[in-house]
Design an enzyme around this catalytic site. Structure first.
Site, PDB file in Angstrom:
ATOM      1  N   LYS A 186      45.035  48.684  26.509  1.00 21.03           N
ATOM      2  CA  LYS A 186      43.767  48.965  27.219  1.00 21.03           C
ATOM      3  C   LYS A 186      43.966  48.798  28.722  1.00 21.03           C
ATOM      4  O   LYS A 186      43.544  49.646  29.514  1.00 21.03           O
ATOM      5  CB  LYS A 186      42.705  47.987  26.745  1.00 21.03           C
ATOM      6  N   ASN A 187      44.657  47.737  29.117  1.00 20.61           N
ATOM      7  CA  ASN A 187      44.757  47.420  30.544  1.00 20.61           C
ATOM      8  C   ASN A 187      45.817  48.239  31.271  1.00 20.61           C
ATOM      9  O   ASN A 187      45.928  48.145  32.492  1.00 20.61           O
ATOM     10  CB  ASN A 187      44.988  45.921  30.733  1.00 20.61           C
ATOM     11  N   ARG A 190      33.077  46.291  34.169  1.00 19.29           N
ATOM     12  CA  ARG A 190      33.259  45.856  35.546  1.00 19.29           C
ATOM     13  C   ARG A 190      34.576  46.356  36.129  1.00 19.29           C
ATOM     14  O   ARG A 190      34.705  46.510  37.323  1.00 19.29           O
ATOM     15  CB  ARG A 190      33.154  44.358  35.682  1.00 19.29           C
ATOM     16  N   CYS A 227      31.017  38.762  35.170  1.00 16.71           N
ATOM     17  CA  CYS A 227      30.937  39.092  33.744  1.00 16.71           C
ATOM     18  C   CYS A 227      31.010  37.765  32.998  1.00 16.71           C
ATOM     19  O   CYS A 227      30.894  36.688  33.580  1.00 16.71           O
ATOM     20  CB  CYS A 227      32.074  40.010  33.339  1.00 16.71           C
ATOM     21  N   ARG A 235      34.163  37.206  39.150  1.00 16.44           N
ATOM     22  CA  ARG A 235      34.977  38.429  39.300  1.00 16.44           C
ATOM     23  C   ARG A 235      34.792  39.069  40.674  1.00 16.44           C
ATOM     24  O   ARG A 235      34.310  40.188  40.812  1.00 16.44           O
ATOM     25  CB  ARG A 235      34.659  39.430  38.194  1.00 16.44           C
ATOM     26  N   PRO A 236      35.111  38.374  41.768  1.00 18.19           N
ATOM     27  CA  PRO A 236      34.961  38.949  43.111  1.00 18.19           C
ATOM     28  C   PRO A 236      35.905  40.140  43.316  1.00 18.19           C
ATOM     29  O   PRO A 236      36.868  40.315  42.551  1.00 18.19           O
ATOM     30  CB  PRO A 236      35.357  37.793  44.029  1.00 18.19           C
ATOM     31  N   ILE A 237      35.619  40.961  44.336  1.00 23.11           N
ATOM     32  CA  ILE A 237      36.507  42.095  44.654  1.00 23.11           C
ATOM     33  C   ILE A 237      36.913  42.055  46.123  1.00 23.11           C
ATOM     34  O   ILE A 237      37.293  43.082  46.710  1.00 23.11           O
ATOM     35  CB  ILE A 237      35.830  43.445  44.324  1.00 23.11           C
ATOM     36  N   ASP A 238      36.863  40.857  46.713  1.00 23.97           N
ATOM     37  CA  ASP A 238      37.190  40.734  48.143  1.00 23.97           C
ATOM     38  C   ASP A 238      38.606  41.224  48.458  1.00 23.97           C
ATOM     39  O   ASP A 238      38.837  41.864  49.501  1.00 23.97           O
ATOM     40  CB  ASP A 238      37.008  39.285  48.609  1.00 23.97           C
ATOM     41  N   LEU A 239      39.548  40.978  47.559  1.00 23.53           N
ATOM     42  CA  LEU A 239      40.938  41.401  47.833  1.00 23.53           C
ATOM     43  C   LEU A 239      41.064  42.929  47.780  1.00 23.53           C
ATOM     44  O   LEU A 239      41.803  43.537  48.557  1.00 23.53           O
ATOM     45  CB  LEU A 239      41.893  40.751  46.821  1.00 23.53           C
ATOM     46  N   ASP A 265      44.562  36.172  29.000  1.00 26.65           N
ATOM     47  CA  ASP A 265      43.895  36.876  27.897  1.00 26.65           C
ATOM     48  C   ASP A 265      44.311  36.329  26.538  1.00 26.65           C
ATOM     49  O   ASP A 265      43.677  36.637  25.531  1.00 26.65           O
ATOM     50  CB  ASP A 265      44.189  38.383  27.953  1.00 26.65           C
ATOM     51  N   ARG A 314      35.509  46.220  22.541  1.00 27.02           N
ATOM     52  CA  ARG A 314      35.985  46.660  23.867  1.00 27.02           C
ATOM     53  C   ARG A 314      37.508  46.711  23.900  1.00 27.02           C
ATOM     54  O   ARG A 314      38.089  47.481  24.652  1.00 27.02           O
ATOM     55  CB  ARG A 314      35.468  45.708  24.949  1.00 27.02           C
TER      56      ARG A 314
HETATM   57  C1  EPZ Z   1      42.769  42.255  34.832  1.00 25.22           C
HETATM   58  O1  EPZ Z   1      41.501  41.884  35.342  1.00 25.22           O
HETATM   59  C2  EPZ Z   1      42.561  42.508  33.339  1.00 25.22           C
HETATM   60  N1  EPZ Z   1      41.609  43.595  33.143  1.00 25.22           N
HETATM   61  C3  EPZ Z   1      42.014  41.236  32.684  1.00 25.22           C
HETATM   62  O2  EPZ Z   1      41.900  41.493  31.286  1.00 25.22           O
HETATM   63  C4  EPZ Z   1      43.033  40.114  32.895  1.00 25.22           C
HETATM   64  O3  EPZ Z   1      42.522  38.918  32.344  1.00 25.22           O
HETATM   65  C5  EPZ Z   1      43.285  39.928  34.400  1.00 25.22           C
HETATM   66  O4  EPZ Z   1      43.718  41.179  34.988  1.00 25.22           O
HETATM   67  C6  EPZ Z   1      44.349  38.884  34.684  1.00 25.22           C
HETATM   68  O5  EPZ Z   1      45.533  39.260  34.056  1.00 25.22           O
HETATM   69  C7  EPZ Z   1      42.050  44.872  33.257  1.00 25.22           C
HETATM   70  O6  EPZ Z   1      43.213  45.122  33.535  1.00 25.22           O
HETATM   71  C8  EPZ Z   1      41.044  45.937  32.998  1.00 25.22           C
HETATM   72  P1  EPZ Z   1      42.529  39.854  38.636  1.00 25.22           P
HETATM   73  P2  EPZ Z   1      41.285  41.787  36.965  1.00 25.22           P
HETATM   74  O7  EPZ Z   1      42.023  40.688  39.743  1.00 25.22           O
HETATM   75  O8  EPZ Z   1      42.032  42.862  37.624  1.00 25.22           O
HETATM   76  C9  EPZ Z   1      40.422  36.607  41.349  1.00 25.22           C
HETATM   77  C10 EPZ Z   1      40.830  41.527  29.206  1.00 25.22           C
HETATM   78  O9  EPZ Z   1      40.431  40.614  28.461  1.00 25.22           O
HETATM   79  N2  EPZ Z   1      40.152  37.708  42.284  1.00 25.22           N
HETATM   80  O10 EPZ Z   1      43.985  39.656  38.464  1.00 25.22           O
HETATM   81  O11 EPZ Z   1      39.828  41.684  37.216  1.00 25.22           O
HETATM   82  C11 EPZ Z   1      39.551  36.708  40.098  1.00 25.22           C
HETATM   83  O12 EPZ Z   1      38.284  36.132  40.325  1.00 25.22           O
HETATM   84  C12 EPZ Z   1      40.592  41.453  30.698  1.00 25.22           C
HETATM   85  O13 EPZ Z   1      41.471  42.536  28.805  1.00 25.22           O
HETATM   86  C13 EPZ Z   1      39.619  37.429  43.535  1.00 25.22           C
HETATM   87  O14 EPZ Z   1      39.381  36.278  43.876  1.00 25.22           O
HETATM   88  O15 EPZ Z   1      41.965  40.378  37.233  1.00 25.22           O
HETATM   89  C14 EPZ Z   1      40.336  35.934  39.080  1.00 25.22           C
HETATM   90  O16 EPZ Z   1      40.056  34.562  39.231  1.00 25.22           O
HETATM   91  C15 EPZ Z   1      39.781  40.224  31.099  1.00 25.22           C
HETATM   92  N3  EPZ Z   1      39.353  38.458  44.374  1.00 25.22           N
HETATM   93  C16 EPZ Z   1      41.793  36.198  39.482  1.00 25.22           C
HETATM   94  O17 EPZ Z   1      41.757  36.694  40.823  1.00 25.22           O
HETATM   95  C17 EPZ Z   1      39.604  39.764  44.043  1.00 25.22           C
HETATM   96  O18 EPZ Z   1      39.357  40.664  44.865  1.00 25.22           O
HETATM   97  C18 EPZ Z   1      42.482  37.226  38.608  1.00 25.22           C
HETATM   98  O19 EPZ Z   1      41.774  38.434  38.717  1.00 25.22           O
HETATM   99  C19 EPZ Z   1      40.146  40.036  42.763  1.00 25.22           C
HETATM  100  C20 EPZ Z   1      40.408  38.997  41.895  1.00 25.22           C
END
Ligand code: EPZ
Length: 421
Positions: free
Chosen positions: A22-23, A92, A116, A121-125, A309, A401
């Site tokens: 999926k990812n 999201r 969620c 789940r911030p998107i600042d980065l 996960d 999902r």
């Molecule tokens: C991806 O989510 C996966 N989803 C998640 O799988 C997975 O748990 C996660 O990566 C970590 O491996 C998909 O690929 C669709 P991140 P993503 O950005 O991209 C923080 C599942 O169950 N962060 O690596 O959202 C964030 O809050 C899902 O299949 C910021 O602070 O994960 C978190 O604490 C759940 N600012 C950490 O980084 C940002 O701009 C990891 O998030 C982005 C993230």
């Protein structure tokens, strides 16, 4: 509200083949927006999140089809740059459409994905990276982001956390940028490597995925890329979940169509918990002990560390282990919602912030429990497989999902699982 009814105590036996990840599929579907042509993506399971991503593509003008595991996306015409708010709210990770849409069309209206079940789940980065490439991102009215980019420019971007989504968004945004983009402290997940393989198959000059430093040579302007046929990697989290299903029931299961390297940390943790695991090429055989052993400490970490996960599935196994285990969830803020539900089944788990202290019990008892998120739902199914008596897992929309026909797959291994709508 659909539910799964599980009668526990049956040792699973047999073999199961793992579908596409999926990812990996989700960012690759977003990447199809870059190609004003047709892409074929194979080995795709029927998942809710995949279908939402396809709906988003068709709402912006792509022609999509999905049959027998094969997705075809014709993105030669894009007639909207608005990501539908209702679909973005349902999934999201739809934020991943921001980068490619900006690259191809120069503007996007997308709703803030928001938090969620597992955290804010911030998107600042994501936004910081895109802004450094010249994108103008305004917090428009009512939680929308209005993004424009006359011309994105390549840039050296240092992520202060190896965010998977931010890495993917910046990779996709950089494809038509002027000059080279280097992403430092990039996520190293196998799904990032798969995305890079897909991009290079389309004719993008990209390298470094999996090493933490990714370089993409931008083409300067949106250009026709190559049409591709691509088969995505197997889902390492689904594979890990079925491995735990064998481990928690004292089963004997062969898991086929995997990439063992992607599961190295999971194999190591399950061996420490007493599972016997033999790897043969693209498959492995796992037999569970009569009763699992506690593990000292497992921390969830960015790849190649133990995947967040797999935290909930592992906690289910450790809840039945001999001894006390400690699990530390370092990636997400609020990813223990399955613990309350496991406690209803007799688990003995103490939470202290991101730390879970799990005192294994001899037997869990079947109970009426509620799924709160995708992997937590899987954890409850796994606990139900091992528990005495019947477990009813409510609200299994979360499960659909990320797991295709889980009740059929578990039943093929001898489990007593049925879906009730
Ligand atoms: C991806 O989510 C996966 N989803 C998640 O799988 C997975 O748990 C996660 O990566 C970590 O491996 C998909 O690929 C669709 P991140 P993503 O950005 O991209 C923080 C599942 O169950 N962060 O690596 O959202 C964030 O809050 C899902 O299949 C910021 O602070 O994960 C978190 O604490 C759940 N600012 C950490 O980084 C940002 O701009 C990891 O998030 C982005 C993230």
């Amino acid at each position: 509200m659909s539910k799964l009814v599980v009668n526990g105590g049956i040792r699973l036996k047999g073999e199961i083949s793992i579908d596409g990840s999926k990812n990996a599929i989700l960012p690759i579907l977003a990447a199809t927006l870059l190609n004003a042509g047709t892409c074929v993506i194979k080995n795709c399971p029927q998942l809710k999140d995949v279908n939402i991503a396809l709906k988003i593509l068709s709402m912006v003008g792509c022609k999509v089809s999905f049959e027998n595991g094969i997705i075809i996306v014709d993105s030669s015409t894009i007639n909207s740059t608005e990501i539908p708010v209702d679909l973005a709210a349902e999934m999201r990770s739809s934020i991943i459409f921001l980068g490619p849409m900006l690259a191809r069309c120069g503007k996007v209206l997308i709703s803030f994905p928001g938090g969620c079940e597992i955290g804010p789940r911030p998107i600042d980065l994501h936004l910081k990276g895109l802004r450094s490439m010249g994108a103008k991102i305004l917090d428009a009215y009512g939680g929308f982001l209005y993004c424009t980019a006359e011309q994105l420019k390549g840039y050296d971007i240092h992520l202060n956390y190896p965010s998977v989504g931010a890495t993917e968004n910046i990779m996709l945004a950089s494809v038509f940028a002027e000059g080279e983009t280097c992403i430092y402290n990039a996520a190293k997940e196998p799904e990032i490597v798969d995305l890079q393989h897909f991009l290079t198959a389309m004719g993008v000059e990209a390298s470094g995925a999996g090493t933490g430093v990714i370089t993409i040579k931008g083409k300067g302007v949106p250009k026709r890329l190559r049409d591709v046929e691509y088969s995505v990697i197997p889902d390492r989290i689904v594979a890990g979940t079925y491995m735990v299903a064998s481990g928690i029931t004292g089963g004997d299961v062969t898991i086929k169509n995997i990439i063992p390297d992607h599961l190295a940390s999971v194999i190591s943790a399950l061996r420490e918990a007493g599972c016997k695991i033999k790897v043969y090429g693209k498959q492995l055989h796992i037999s569970g002990p009569k009763r699992a052993e506690a593990v000292d400490i497992v921390r969830t970490l960015p790849y190649p560390g133990f995947p967040t996960d797999m935290q909930a599935p592992l906690v289910a196994l450790l809840a039945t282990a001999r001894g006390t285990s400690i699990v530390i969830e370092t990636v997400f803020e609020n990813r223990y919602k399955h613990v309350d539900e496991l406690m209803k089944m007799g688990a003995n788990i103490t939470l202290e912030g991101r730390i879970a202290v799990i005192k294994g019990v001899e037997k869990l008892k079947g109970a009426f429990v509620y799924a709160r998120d995708l992997r937590g739902a899987a954890s409850l199914v796994l606990a139900g497989l091992a528990a005495e008596g019947q477990t009813v897992i409510n609200d299994i929309k979360h499960l659909d999902r990320g797991y295709e026909k889980i009740e059929e797959k578990l039943s093929s291994l001898g489990a007593s699982v049925r879906r009730e709508v």
